[in-house]
Design a protein around this motif. Structure first.
Motif, PDB file in Angstrom:
ATOM      1  N   ILE A   1       0.955  -1.195   0.116  1.00 33.53           N
ATOM      2  CA  ILE A   1      -0.044   0.012   0.000  1.00 33.53           C
ATOM      3  C   ILE A   1       0.820   1.330   0.027  1.00 33.53           C
ATOM      4  O   ILE A   1       1.692   1.507   1.003  1.00 33.53           O
ATOM      5  N   ARG A   2       0.968   2.141  -1.031  1.00 32.10           N
ATOM      6  CA  ARG A   2       1.619   3.150  -1.141  1.00 32.10           C
ATOM      7  C   ARG A   2       1.265   4.448  -0.308  1.00 32.10           C
ATOM      8  O   ARG A   2       0.057   4.551  -0.233  1.00 32.10           O
ATOM      9  N   ILE A   3       2.200   4.853   0.153  1.00 32.66           N
ATOM     10  CA  ILE A   3       1.825   6.178   1.149  1.00 32.66           C
ATOM     11  C   ILE A   3       2.043   7.351   0.259  1.00 32.66           C
ATOM     12  O   ILE A   3       3.247   7.874  -0.218  1.00 32.66           O
ATOM     13  N   LYS A   4       1.109   8.430   0.099  1.00 36.35           N
ATOM     14  CA  LYS A   4       1.172   9.380  -0.919  1.00 36.35           C
ATOM     15  C   LYS A   4       2.358  10.291  -0.586  1.00 36.35           C
ATOM     16  O   LYS A   4       3.029  10.853  -1.221  1.00 36.35           O
ATOM     17  N   GLU A   5       2.582  10.477   0.772  1.00 35.08           N
ATOM     18  CA  GLU A   5       3.298  11.646   1.203  1.00 35.08           C
ATOM     19  C   GLU A   5       5.004  10.908   1.429  1.00 35.08           C
ATOM     20  O   GLU A   5       5.813  11.601   1.498  1.00 35.08           O
ATOM     21  N   GLY A   6       5.098   9.643   1.093  1.00 35.40           N
ATOM     22  CA  GLY A   6       6.302   9.036   1.125  1.00 35.40           C
ATOM     23  C   GLY A   6       6.221   8.077   2.589  1.00 35.40           C
ATOM     24  O   GLY A   6       5.849   8.252   3.308  1.00 35.40           O
ATOM     25  N   ASN A   7       7.025   7.093   2.380  1.00 36.90           N
ATOM     26  CA  ASN A   7       7.299   6.106   3.444  1.00 36.90           C
ATOM     27  C   ASN A   7       8.265   6.409   4.431  1.00 36.90           C
ATOM     28  O   ASN A   7       9.280   7.069   4.183  1.00 36.90           O
ATOM     29  N   PRO A   8       8.342   5.906   5.637  1.00 34.48           N
ATOM     30  CA  PRO A   8       9.414   6.035   6.624  1.00 34.48           C
ATOM     31  C   PRO A   8      10.551   5.436   6.097  1.00 34.48           C
ATOM     32  O   PRO A   8      10.573   4.479   5.419  1.00 34.48           O
ATOM     33  N   ALA A   9      11.815   5.782   6.761  1.00 37.89           N
ATOM     34  CA  ALA A   9      13.025   5.330   6.349  1.00 37.89           C
ATOM     35  C   ALA A   9      13.765   4.907   7.441  1.00 37.89           C
ATOM     36  O   ALA A   9      13.936   5.568   8.290  1.00 37.89           O
ATOM     37  N   ALA A  10      14.288   3.732   7.652  1.00 39.74           N
ATOM     38  CA  ALA A  10      15.104   3.147   8.683  1.00 39.74           C
ATOM     39  C   ALA A  10      16.587   3.452   8.129  1.00 39.74           C
ATOM     40  O   ALA A  10      17.185   3.128   7.360  1.00 39.74           O
ATOM     41  N   ASN A  11      17.051   4.349   9.380  1.00 38.75           N
ATOM     42  CA  ASN A  11      18.627   4.733   9.100  1.00 38.75           C
ATOM     43  C   ASN A  11      19.475   3.761   9.922  1.00 38.75           C
ATOM     44  O   ASN A  11      19.229   3.669  11.162  1.00 38.75           O
ATOM     45  N   TYR A  12      20.295   3.161   9.207  1.00 45.60           N
ATOM     46  CA  TYR A  12      21.223   2.240  10.135  1.00 45.60           C
ATOM     47  C   TYR A  12      22.720   2.815  10.254  1.00 45.60           C
ATOM     48  O   TYR A  12      23.129   3.660   9.585  1.00 45.60           O
ATOM     49  N   TYR A  13      23.126   2.649  11.460  1.00 49.30           N
ATOM     50  CA  TYR A  13      24.387   3.100  11.954  1.00 49.30           C
ATOM     51  C   TYR A  13      25.159   2.091  12.449  1.00 49.30           C
ATOM     52  O   TYR A  13      24.740   1.186  13.220  1.00 49.30           O
ATOM     53  N   LEU A  14      26.432   2.400  12.380  1.00 55.70           N
ATOM     54  CA  LEU A  14      27.627   1.568  12.900  1.00 55.70           C
ATOM     55  C   LEU A  14      28.007   2.185  14.172  1.00 55.70           C
ATOM     56  O   LEU A  14      28.500   3.563  14.330  1.00 55.70           O
TER      57      LEU A  14
END
Length: 307
Positions: free
Chosen positions: A260-273
């Motif tokens: 299901i597409r979100i019109k405003e854009g999806n959340p993004a998981a930022n991976y950190y070391l």
């Protein structure tokens, strides 16, 4: 009479260090043993190589000529010895690395291969847990470095580097009632029953921040559930869930799940070391951090292994 390489080696070191004692130390023998070998060499050559009566060894003219002849040879032999010692070394660099178990399935094998392509002797000891557990292990020095979603909380003494981002896709069962929805606005998420990630995970924090940012009160059906279990529950329930795009790509491509597409854009998981904030890191950890640079996971496609 053939050359005595042992005697020439003793002479080379004595001439190089200008002292019998230093040559003896380098050879792990006594000083009298060095003196004896020098005398034997002089008897074989028929001339003296050092002038007598000086505290520091002084080469005679013939001795200097001999040294100039053998110095390049023994210098190359020393270089060869150092190379062989390095090549034959079995010492391994072990780094204790912590990560969330989903990353272990999809990202970590490629990550370790990426590191070992630069540092072949690197050995990675794996630890798994949620973000909170991994940060605690790092604080207790039970791991050397961890990979988490989202920056470490303020107040934790550590350093971190952003590695890569992963979009979280909103998925549902292909044949379920929600499977007919192609796209929705963020504000409409409150009418979609959601399954939420495990407590203490970076993914859950990312989803919560996304919902709070858009002032959405989620309709929670199930919570504290892993991505793997989510995919098992999905076909049986009228619900949707945010799952990392890299790990759900294959099921989306095969049609098992619907996005299901979100019109405003999806959340993004930022991976950190994340690693300790110390003035000087161990060499093995420095190498590991260097080896991680430039890594990004490849999308899982239909040609990849089945899960």
């Amino acid at each position: 009479m053939r050359m005595n390489l042992n005697q020439l080696s003793v002479f080379y070191l004595a001439a190089r260090y200008r002292r019998m004692t230093e040559a003896a130390r380098a050879l792990y023998v006594s000083t009298p043993a060095v003196t004896m070998q020098i005398k034997k060499l002089e008897n074989w050559l028929g001339f003296t190589v050092f002038e007598r009566g000086h505290g520091e060894l002084v080469l005679t003219e013939r001795g200097r000529e001999l040294y100039e002849k053998i110095e390049p040879i023994f210098s190359q032999l020393e270089d060869l010895e150092r190379y062989l010692e390095s090549a034959a070394s079995t010492e391994e660099m072990e780094v204790r690395f912590g990560f969330y178990h989903i990353a272990g399935i999809y990202f970590v094998p490629d990550l370790i291969a990426h590191v070992r392509s630069r540092f072949p002797k690197m050995v990675v000891k794996m630890e798994m847990g949620t973000k909170d557990v991994l940060l605690e292990k790092l604080a207790q020095q039970q791991v050397d470095a961890i990979m988490i979603i989202g920056k470490p909380p303020a107040g934790i003494k550590c350093k971190y580097k952003r590695m890569f981002d992963e979009e979280l896709a909103l998925i549902t069962a292909k044949d379920g009632k929600l499977g007919s929805i192609d796209s929705i606005s963020v504000k409409e998420l409150d009418r979609i029953p959601l399954m939420l990630q495990q407590e203490g995970t970076g993914a859950l924090n990312t989803i919560r921040e996304f919902l709070e940012k858009h002032q959405v009160e989620p309709n929670i059906l199930i919570k504290n559930i892993s991505s793997d279990v989510t995919r098992q529950f999905m076909p049986k329930m009228l619900s949707a869930a945010f799952v990392g795009r890299f790990i759900i790509q294959k099921e989306l491509a095969s049609g098992k799940f619907h996005e299901i597409r979100i019109k405003e854009g999806n959340p993004a998981a930022n991976y950190y070391l994340v690693y300790p904030d110390t003035p000087e890191l161990p060499e093995k950890l420095d190498n590991f951090i260097e080896g991680v640079e430039g890594f990004a996971p490849r999308p899982v496609t239909g040609e990849d292994k089945s899960f």
